[in-house]
Design a protein around this motif. Structure first.
Motif, PDB file in Angstrom:
ATOM      1  N   TRP A 123      13.945   8.506  -6.049  1.00 50.23           N
ATOM      2  CA  TRP A 123      14.008   8.846  -4.632  1.00 50.23           C
ATOM      3  C   TRP A 123      14.797   7.782  -3.865  1.00 50.23           C
ATOM      4  O   TRP A 123      15.078   6.702  -4.386  1.00 50.23           O
ATOM      5  N   ALA A 124      15.090   8.089  -2.616  1.00 48.21           N
ATOM      6  CA  ALA A 124      15.890   7.176  -1.801  1.00 48.21           C
ATOM      7  C   ALA A 124      15.121   5.909  -1.446  1.00 48.21           C
ATOM      8  O   ALA A 124      15.715   4.876  -1.163  1.00 48.21           O
ATOM      9  N   GLY A 125      13.809   5.979  -1.475  1.00 50.43           N
ATOM     10  CA  GLY A 125      13.007   4.850  -1.027  1.00 50.43           C
ATOM     11  C   GLY A 125      12.639   3.892  -2.132  1.00 50.43           C
ATOM     12  O   GLY A 125      13.215   3.870  -3.216  1.00 50.43           O
ATOM     13  N   ALA A 126      11.635   3.067  -1.818  1.00 55.94           N
ATOM     14  CA  ALA A 126      11.119   2.071  -2.760  1.00 55.94           C
ATOM     15  C   ALA A 126       9.606   2.207  -2.808  1.00 55.94           C
ATOM     16  O   ALA A 126       8.945   2.137  -1.765  1.00 55.94           O
ATOM     17  N   PRO A 127       9.018   2.403  -3.976  1.00 57.29           N
ATOM     18  CA  PRO A 127       7.562   2.576  -4.061  1.00 57.29           C
ATOM     19  C   PRO A 127       6.776   1.437  -3.425  1.00 57.29           C
ATOM     20  O   PRO A 127       5.731   1.682  -2.812  1.00 57.29           O
ATOM     21  N   TYR A 128       7.243   0.196  -3.556  1.00 57.31           N
ATOM     22  CA  TYR A 128       6.463  -0.916  -3.013  1.00 57.31           C
ATOM     23  C   TYR A 128       6.478  -0.941  -1.485  1.00 57.31           C
ATOM     24  O   TYR A 128       5.689  -1.654  -0.862  1.00 57.31           O
ATOM     25  N   LEU A 129       7.347  -0.135  -0.888  1.00 62.45           N
ATOM     26  CA  LEU A 129       7.390  -0.034   0.564  1.00 62.45           C
ATOM     27  C   LEU A 129       6.917   1.318   1.075  1.00 62.45           C
ATOM     28  O   LEU A 129       6.379   1.406   2.183  1.00 62.45           O
ATOM     29  N   ASP A 130       7.094   2.360   0.288  1.00 64.30           N
ATOM     30  CA  ASP A 130       6.931   3.719   0.797  1.00 64.30           C
ATOM     31  C   ASP A 130       5.763   4.507   0.221  1.00 64.30           C
ATOM     32  O   ASP A 130       5.432   5.571   0.745  1.00 64.30           O
ATOM     33  N   LYS A 131       5.139   4.049  -0.850  1.00 64.06           N
ATOM     34  CA  LYS A 131       3.997   4.778  -1.386  1.00 64.06           C
ATOM     35  C   LYS A 131       2.730   4.391  -0.621  1.00 64.06           C
ATOM     36  O   LYS A 131       2.626   3.312  -0.039  1.00 64.06           O
ATOM     37  N   PHE A 132       1.760   5.303  -0.644  1.00 65.14           N
ATOM     38  CA  PHE A 132       0.483   5.051   0.006  1.00 65.14           C
ATOM     39  C   PHE A 132      -0.137   3.805  -0.623  1.00 65.14           C
ATOM     40  O   PHE A 132      -0.198   3.679  -1.848  1.00 65.14           O
ATOM     41  N   THR A 133      -0.593   2.878   0.209  1.00 64.89           N
ATOM     42  CA  THR A 133      -0.913   1.520  -0.242  1.00 64.89           C
ATOM     43  C   THR A 133      -2.372   1.167   0.008  1.00 64.89           C
ATOM     44  O   THR A 133      -2.931   1.464   1.065  1.00 64.89           O
ATOM     45  N   LEU A 134      -2.977   0.510  -0.988  1.00 67.24           N
ATOM     46  CA  LEU A 134      -4.312  -0.053  -0.840  1.00 67.24           C
ATOM     47  C   LEU A 134      -4.186  -1.527  -0.488  1.00 67.24           C
ATOM     48  O   LEU A 134      -3.522  -2.287  -1.194  1.00 67.24           O
ATOM     49  N   PHE A 135      -4.837  -1.942   0.593  1.00 68.15           N
ATOM     50  CA  PHE A 135      -4.819  -3.337   1.028  1.00 68.15           C
ATOM     51  C   PHE A 135      -6.154  -3.992   0.704  1.00 68.15           C
ATOM     52  O   PHE A 135      -7.197  -3.344   0.689  1.00 68.15           O
ATOM     53  N   ALA A 136      -6.101  -5.291   0.464  1.00 63.60           N
ATOM     54  CA  ALA A 136      -7.327  -6.033   0.155  1.00 63.60           C
ATOM     55  C   ALA A 136      -8.180  -6.236   1.389  1.00 63.60           C
ATOM     56  O   ALA A 136      -9.416  -6.243   1.315  1.00 63.60           O
ATOM     57  N   ASN A 137      -7.545  -6.396   2.547  1.00 62.80           N
ATOM     58  CA  ASN A 137      -8.286  -6.651   3.783  1.00 62.80           C
ATOM     59  C   ASN A 137      -7.446  -6.228   4.976  1.00 62.80           C
ATOM     60  O   ASN A 137      -6.262  -5.872   4.836  1.00 62.80           O
ATOM     61  N   GLU A 138      -8.051  -6.285   6.138  1.00 62.50           N
ATOM     62  CA  GLU A 138      -7.375  -5.819   7.341  1.00 62.50           C
ATOM     63  C   GLU A 138      -6.200  -6.705   7.728  1.00 62.50           C
ATOM     64  O   GLU A 138      -5.219  -6.230   8.291  1.00 62.50           O
ATOM     65  N   GLN A 139      -6.289  -7.990   7.428  1.00 64.72           N
ATOM     66  CA  GLN A 139      -5.181  -8.879   7.757  1.00 64.72           C
ATOM     67  C   GLN A 139      -3.947  -8.543   6.933  1.00 64.72           C
ATOM     68  O   GLN A 139      -2.820  -8.536   7.445  1.00 64.72           O
ATOM     69  N   ASP A 140      -4.175  -8.247   5.661  1.00 69.19           N
ATOM     70  CA  ASP A 140      -3.048  -7.852   4.818  1.00 69.19           C
ATOM     71  C   ASP A 140      -2.402  -6.579   5.349  1.00 69.19           C
ATOM     72  O   ASP A 140      -1.176  -6.429   5.313  1.00 69.19           O
TER      73      ASP A 140
END
Length: 871
Positions: free
Chosen positions: A794-811
Motif C-alpha cells: 500500500w501507499a502508506g507505512a504500517p508503523y504509521l498507518d495501522k491501528f495501534t496499541l499504546f502502552a499508556n496515554e502519554q505514548d
C-alpha cells in the motif's frame, strides 16, 4: 509516535510464548526448528547445534527478537553492539533501514541504554532455556550468546561497559537474573517439562566470547590494544570485526561494477583511513598467537557493513551502510585473501550477505559461525532461519580444521554468475500502489494490482496448482479473452509486483496462465462461457486485433450481438502481422486458439472487409467500436517491417471528424449525432498509441462496461493457511516443472509487515467474525526503523498507518497514529483515537463512532492478548 522502545517485562514475554505456542507459533514463528540434540558443533568450549544465527543488529536488540530467531533455528547470537554512548545520547535518523534489494542502514549500536541492553539479553537467555527444555527445541546448552562491544579501548574500559562485560560473564547476582529465575519457580505448575532443578541449573555465564566492533577509521594499534585487553584482561574468546575496505578502493570499485552495483557511490576516503591489509596481516598474527598463549580462541569477523553515499534519498543523511548481496562479494574476497595468507589457520566468523543459497558452502569451507541480517529483513523474516536449519539437519557437525581458500574462490565464481546476486540493469517499478493503507482488511495481492486488467491471479494460480486447468481457464476468461496470447507474450507487469521478487525471482505467472490455457482449452471449448440474456442490441467492432477481439468478446458475453470486421485475411492484428510474421515471438496456432475462444463466445467474425465509411454501420448497428490499431492501412504503411507507422490511428479519427473523450467514446459533431442512432467508441492503440496486449484488453473492458453498464466480478479463493505458511521464508528458484508452485497468496495472507519487523511490532490477530487475519501495530515495540514501509504494497507505512496499541496515554499523546490504550483492563476501559478525535470506549459495548471491526479487535486484545498490555 515515539521511536523509543519499551522493555517488555519477563512475565509478559513468558505469557506471550506460552499462549502463542498453544496456537502453533512462537513470536510469529510458525515452523519452529527442532534441533538434533545428538549432534553439535563446538566453539569457545561450548556446544552449538546449528552454525548460524542473527548478526549484531536489529534482530538481537530485544529479548523477543532473540527468542524468535531461536525458535526459527538460530543458535549463535551476536548481540547488538554496546558502547559508552547509549540511550538518548545516540541520535539515529529515522527511518534507519531499507532492505528492498541490497540493504542500507544508518544505525550502528543498540538504541537502549547499556543496562537496558543487559536486561534484554538476560531475559532472552532465560526464554531460550525455557523453550529448549519445555518445548524440546534443542539442548539447553546448544546455543551461545556472543557479546559485541565498541568502539575504542577507552570506552570499553568505562565503568558502564566494564560492568556490562563482567555481568555478561557472571549474571548470578544481578536483579534481572534473580527476577527471571524467581518468576519461573513461581509458575512451575504451568510447565510440563521444566522443573525447579532445571531452573536452578540455568548458568549465570551468559557469554564467554566477544566480537570487537570498530568504527571506520579506527587505527590498527587501537584495534590491537582492544583485542589484547579482551584476551589478556577479560579472558574472553575474541574475534575482531574487519572492514571490507581491506580490499582497497580500486578492487572494490571494479568488483561492484562487474556485479552490477554501479549505482553505489563511494570515495577512497574510508579506504585511506581504515586499517590497511598490509598492517592487518601482521597484527592478526600477533593476536592469534596471543590467543593461543592465553588458551583462548582468536579470529576475525567478516565483515562490517560498507559505507556508501546517500544519493537517491534512500535514508536521511549523507552516508549509509550497505549490506546484503553486494557485501557478500566483498566479504568473501576478504575471507579468500586472509585464508590464503594464513594458510587456512585463522578462524573466521562470517556476516556478509549470507542466505539459504550460500550458507552451506560457506560453512563447508570452514567458515562459521555465520550470522545474517539482511535476509531476515525481507518477507519471510525469521522463518528464513528454519530453511537454513534444515540444510544442516543431515550434515555432520565437523570440528574446525581450517578454512579452504580454494572453496572460497569457487563459491565466488559460482555466485558471480547467478543473476539473483547481481543488481538488475534497470530499477524495478515501484511495487507500492497509490491507495491509502486501511486500518483493517489490508491483505491484497500486489500482482493483481499491477495487472492492468486486475486479473484474478491468485485464484487461477491455486486452481492450476491443484490441476483444475479448465476451472483456472474459466477464471482467466472472465477478464482476459486472450489467454494464449497473453500467456506467451504478455509483458507480465504482474510479475514485476510479485512479493517473491524479495525472495529470489517472481512467480512465473505468465507460464501458469499458459498452462491453464493449454490444458483447459478442450474442456472449455466443449462448454464455453455462456452469454447473458440477449439485450436486443447489436454492435460492430472495426478491427480484429487484440483490442477489437476483446471488446467483441465482452460485449457478446454481455448479451449484445456482436460482429468483428477485419480488413486482413485473418484475425489477430499486430500480434499476427508483426509479432508473429516478423518478430517470430509467437506462432499462428497460438493466436488461432484465442480467436476460436472469441468465436465460442458467440462473436461473428468477418475477414477481408475494409470499412471506409461509418455511415452504413450507423444504420445497421446500435454500437460501433473502432479498434483500427496504431496505423490505418489507408493512411499509413502497414506494420509488416521494423519501420514505425507514420500516422497514428488517432489522427485517422480526427481526419474523419471524430474526437475521442476520456471514456474512449468517439464524439460526433451535432449534426451527425442528431441523425445517427449509433453510439461510437474508440479502443486500443488508436487512442493511446502503441501499447501492450493487456492494456488493449483493459481499454476494451472499459468500453464494454460503458455499453453494458456492468463490470466483471472478482474471483477470490481463500488459500489454505498451512500451504501458504509452508512457503513463507523458503528461498527456492523456479523449477523446470510446468507449474510454478511458489505463489504466496498475498490476497489471503499478506503479512509482510509482520515478517520484516525485527521487533515483532506488527502482529497478526485472528478476530472471530472478521476476515482471516488483522494486523495490529504495537507502539512500544517499534523504533521507527521504517522497514515495514518498504515491503507493504500500500501507499502508506504500517508503523504509521495501522491501528495501534499504546502502552499508556502519554505514548498515545506523543503519537499521531490512530489507535487505542487500555486504561483499565479489568473494566475494559479504553481511550481510542480515530481521525484525530479522542473517544472513551468500554470493551463489549456498542459505539457507532467506532467501526465494528475495530471494536472486535480491541475486545480480542483485552480478552486473549493481555500479555501485550504493559505499564
Amino acid at each position: 509516535m515515539s521511536d523509543i522502545m519499551t522493555s517488555i517485562p519477563f512475565g509478559n514475554l513468558m505469557d506471550w510464548v506460552m499462549k502463542e505456542h498453544q496456537q502453533g507459533a512462537v513470536f510469529g514463528v510458525r515452523r519452529p526448528f527442532i534441533a538434533d540434540m545428538d549432534r553439535s558443533y563446538e566453539i569457545f568450549g561450548r556446544k552449538l547445534e546449528t552454525p548460524f544465527g542473527p548478526a549484531a543488529g536489529p534482530h538481537t536488540q530485544l529479548a523477543q527478537n532473540i527468542a524468535a530467531a531461536y525458535a526459527a533455528g538460530g543458535r549463535f547470537f551476536e548481540l547488538k553492539t554496546v558502547q559508552k554512548l547509549d540511550g538518548k545520547q545516540i541520535t539515529v535518523a529515522k527511518p534507519c533501514i531499507t532492505a528492498e534489494d541490497e540493504c542500507y542502514n544508518v544505525e550502528w549500536s543498540t538504541e537502549l541504554t547499556v543496562p537496558q541492553a543487559f536486561e534484554e539479553y538476560v531475559k532472552a537467555w532465560f526464554l531460550l532455556y525455557f523453550m529448549a527444555k519445555e518445548y524440546g527445541y534443542g539442548a539447553v546448552d546448544g546455543f551461545q550468546f556472543n557479546m559485541s562491544v565498541g568502539y575504542d579501548l577507552e570506552g570499553i574500559k568505562t565503568p558502564k561497559i566494564d560492568r556490562f562485560i563482567e555481568q555478561m560473564k557472571n549474571a548470578s547476582d544481578t536483579p534481572v537474573f534473580i527476577a527471571c529465575k524467581r518468576w519461573l519457580k513461581k509458575h512451575l505448575s504451568r510447565f510440563r517439562n521444566l522443573t525447579e532443578c532445571d531452573v536452578d541449573a540455568i548458568p549465570a555465564q551468559i557469554c564467554n566470547s566477544v566480537t570487537v566492533s570498530t568504527m571506520h577509521g579506527c587505527p590498527p594499534e587501537e584495534i590491537e590494544r582492544i583485542a589484547m585487553y579482551l584476551l589478556a584482561e577479560k579472558k574472553l574468546h575474541t574475534f575482531v570485526k574487519c572492514n571490507p575496505t581491506l580490499l582497497g578502493y580500486d578492487f572494490v570499485r571494479k568488483l561492484m561494477n562487474e556485479t552490477g552495483y554501479t549505482h553505489l557511490v563511494f570515495s577512497d576516503a574510508h579506504f585511506k583511513d581504515d586499517l590497511q591489509y598490509t598492517d592487518a596481516v601482521p597484527m592478526l598474527r600477533r593476536l592469534r598467537q596471543a590467543g593461543i598463549d592465553a588458551g583462548l580462541s582468536f579470529g576475525v569477523k567478516l565483515t562490517n557493513t560498507f559505507p556508501v553515499d546517500i544519493k537517491a534519498g534512500e535514508l536521511p543523511g549523507e552516508e549509509m551502510y550497505m549490506s546484503g548481496k553486494p557485501l557478500f562479494f566483498l566479504s568473501m574476497h576478504v575471507a579468500r585473501k586472509l585464508s590464503e595468507d594464513f594458510h587456512g589457520t585463522l578462524r573466521i566468523s562470517y556476516s556478509g550477505g549470507a542466505d539459504a543459497f550460500t550458507i552451506h558452502d560457506i560453512v563447508d569451507m570452514g567458515i562459521w559461525p555465520v550470522t545474517v541480517a539482511t535476509t531476515l529483513l525481507k518477507p519471510g523474516g525469521y522463518e528464513r532461519l528454519s530453511q537454513m536449519g534444515r540444510i544442516f539437519a543431515d550434515q555432520p557437525a565437523e570440528s574446525f580444521t581450517g578454512v579452504n581458500a580454494e572453496k572460497a574462490v569457487l563459491l565466488i565464481e559460482k555466485i558471480k554468475h547467478k543473476a539473483y546476486y547481481k543488481k538488475l540493469p534497470k530499477a524495478r517499478k515501484n511495487r507500492k500502489n497509490t491507495k491509502a493503507l486501511p486500518l483493517t482488511d489490508c491483505f491484497m495481492a500486489p500482482c493483481e494490482e499491477g495487472c492492468p486488467i486486475h486479473q484474478d491471479i491468485t485464484a487461477y494460480m491455486q486452481l492450476v496448482e491443484q490441476g483444475h486447468y479448465a476451472a483456472a481457464l474459466r477464471v482467466i476468461l472472465k477478464k482476459n479473452p486472450l489467454p494464449f496470447i497473453t500467456g506467451t507474450i504478455c509483458y507480465h507487469m504482474c510479475m514485476n509486483q510479485c512479493t517473491r521478487r524479495f525472495y529470489e525471482t517472481p512467480v512465473n505467472i505468465r507460464k501458469n496462465k499458459l498452462l491453464a490455457a493449454q490444458k483447459g482449452y478442450k474442456e472449455v471449448m466443449d462448454a464455453p462461457p455462456q452469454a447473458a440474456a440477449a439485450t436486443g442490441k447489436t454492435a460492430v467492432v472495426v478491427g480484429g486485433g487484440p483490442a477489437g477481439l476483446s471488446a467483441a468478446y465482452f460485449l457478446s458475453l454481455g448479451g449484445v450481438k456482436t460482429t468483428v470486421m477485419e480488413k486482413a485475411a485473418q484475425m489477430g492484428g499486430i500480434v499476427r502481422s508483426y509479432l508473429c510474421d516478423v518478430k517470430k515471438q509467437i506462432t499462428a496456432d497460438v493466436i488461432d486458439k484465442d480467436v476460436r475462444l472469441i468465436e465460442a463466445a458467440g462473436v461473428h467474425l468477418v475477414n477481408n472487409v475494409a470499412i471506409t465509411d461509418l455511415e452504413v454501420l450507423q444504420t445497421d448497428y446500435d454500437y460501433i467500436v473502432l479498434a483500427v490499431g496504431a496505423a490505418d492501412a489507408g493512411l499509413a504503411k502497414r506494420l509488416g517491417s521494423d519501420a514505425e507507422p507514420v500516422v497514428k490511428a488517432g489522427q485517422f479519427y480526427r481526419q474523419a471528424g471524430l474526437a475521442v473523450d476520456e471514456k474512449n467514446r468517439v464524439q460526433l459533431d451535432e449534426q451527425t449525432a442528431a441523425t445517427s442512432r449509433s453510439r461510437i467508441y474508440a479502443v486500443g492503440d488508436g487512442t493511446r498509441g502503441i501499447s501492450s496486449v493487456v492494456e488493449c484488453i483493459r481499454d476494451s473492458r472499459k468500453v464494454a462496461d460503458a455499453i453494458l453498464g456492468s463490470a466483471a466480478a472478482d474471483t477470490f479463493i481463500m488459500a489454505d493457511r498451512r500451504a501458504v505458511y509452508s512457503r513463507r521464508g523458503i528461498l527456492t528458484e523456479e523449477t523446470a516443472a510446468a507449474c510454478d508452485r511458489r505463489c504466496l497468496n498475498c490476497d489471503s495472507y499478506c503479512e509482510n509487515c509482520v515478517e520484516v519487523c525485527p521487533n515483532r511490532a506488527n502482529i497478526v490477530l485472528t478476530v472471530p467474525g472478521l476476515a482471516a487475519h488483522q494486523i495490529l501495530h504495537i507502539d512500544y515495540m517499534c523504533n521507527e526503523c521504517g522497514n515495514c514501509r518498504t515491503f507493504c504494497p500500500w501507499a502508506g507505512a504500517p508503523y504509521l498507518d495501522k491501528f495501534t496499541l499504546f502502552a499508556n496515554e502519554q505514548d498515545m499523546a506523543d503519537s499521531r497514529n490512530q489507535g487505542f490504550v487500555v486504561v483499565d483492563a479489568a473494566k475494559g476501559d479504553c481511550k481510542v483515537r480515530l481521525q484525530g478525535e479522542y473517544l472513551e470506549y468500554i470493551i463489549g459495548t456498542g459505539d457507532d463512532r467506532i467501526p465494528e471491526k475495530l471494536r472486535h479487535l480491541m475486545g480480542l486484545v483485552v480478552r486473549e492478548y493481555d500479555y501485550l498490555l504493559i505499564r
